[in-house]
Design an enzyme around this catalytic site. Structure first.
Site, PDB file in Angstrom:
ATOM      1  N   LEU A 101       5.230   6.321   1.106  1.00 34.39           N
ATOM      2  CA  LEU A 101       5.031   5.567   2.029  1.00 34.39           C
ATOM      3  C   LEU A 101       3.309   5.358   2.068  1.00 34.39           C
ATOM      4  CD1 LEU A 101       6.258   4.481   4.710  1.00 34.39           C
ATOM      5  CD2 LEU A 101       5.470   6.823   5.878  1.00 34.39           C
ATOM      6  N   ASP A 102       3.126   3.953   1.837  1.00 31.85           N
ATOM      7  CA  ASP A 102       1.878   3.774   1.775  1.00 31.85           C
ATOM      8  C   ASP A 102       0.701   4.077   2.538  1.00 31.85           C
ATOM      9  OD1 ASP A 102       2.743   2.053  -0.716  1.00 31.85           O
ATOM     10  OD2 ASP A 102       2.457  -0.028   0.416  1.00 31.85           O
TER      11      ASP A 102
END
Length: 243
Positions: A101-102
């Protein structure tokens, strides 16, 4: 006595994922019964496996966590990187994230010490749903919803058709079944929109719910049983990273 591939045996100890195990084996850092091992070696429970001179064994139960990742935390097991997810959670056992998840994104991510399930969840063609709530910098139009739903050309491909629903003028809900690199941000950018907030609220059958930022909880027994059912027929092709 049942034998298995060395990378699978290493991942099942919770030491790392299968892919990372392959890298360690290729680097000559893995020994089986005091002999440097190569890729594809088969091992049995009687064999002694060492990584960097340390004997690894299955000493703990499998751990499966749902974690609400805050913005600014990086999904990496490299503890030399500031604000890495492993140090942030500070769980007493060695765990690692399933997928990504960035850093600018927030929301649900799984953490585990079960390297085998990592591969099953990340494999493509499984149609495992991931649901996001996304805010953008411009008013959302019907054309935007339609284009996002039908597929957008990014990364030399067309994104799979997906379910997209408008929540308000600047916010929409999207359910993906693929995990191209920075997919939602790239899709929005192609259509002239910039993502201001991206929050993942569900992976497969597990919802973020009321879990607060920076907190985690263990999967329930029913949740884990359903995840295992969903990944039981995983295909053998690997997918890329998330959102």
């Amino acid at each position: 006595m049942e034998s298995k591939r060395l990378n699978k045996a290493i991942s099942e100890t919770g030491f790392c994922s299968r892919r990372e195990a392959d890298r360690l084996i290729e680097a000559g850092k893995v020994k089986v019964n005091d002999v440097v091992a190569g890729l594809g070696v088969q091992v049995s429970p009687k064999d002694k496996i060492e990584v960097d001179g340390k004997i690894i064994t299955k000493e703990v139960e499998n751990v499966y966590l749902a974690f609400h990742k805050p913005v600014g935390i990086t999904c990496t097991t490299d503890t030399s990187i500031k604000n890495n997810i492993v140090d942030f959670i500070n769980y007493p056992e060695r765990i690692f994230p399933i997928g990504r998840l960035d850093k600018p994104s927030e929301g649900l991510i799984f953490m585990t010490n079960d390297g085998d399930i990592v591969n099953k969840i990340l494999r493509s063609k499984n149609n495992h749903e991931k649901e996001y709530i996304v805010s953008v910098n411009r008013k959302i139009t019907q054309a935007f919803i339609r284009q996002m739903s039908n597929g957008v050309p990014i990364l030399d491909t067309i994104t799979k058709k997906c379910k997209v629903e408008r929540i308000d003028d600047y916010t929409f809900n999207i359910v993906l079944t693929q995990g191209l690199n920075r997919q939602i941000r790239r899709m929005c950018s192609y259509l002239g929109y910039e993502v201001s907030r991206l929050k993942r609220v569900r992976i497969m059958n597990i919802k973020l719910g009321k879990l607060k930022k920076g907190e985690y909880r263990h999967f329930t027994k029913d949740e884990l049983n359903e995840v295992n059912r969903l990944v039981a027929d995983s295909s053998k092709t690997m997918e890329a990273s998330e959102d």
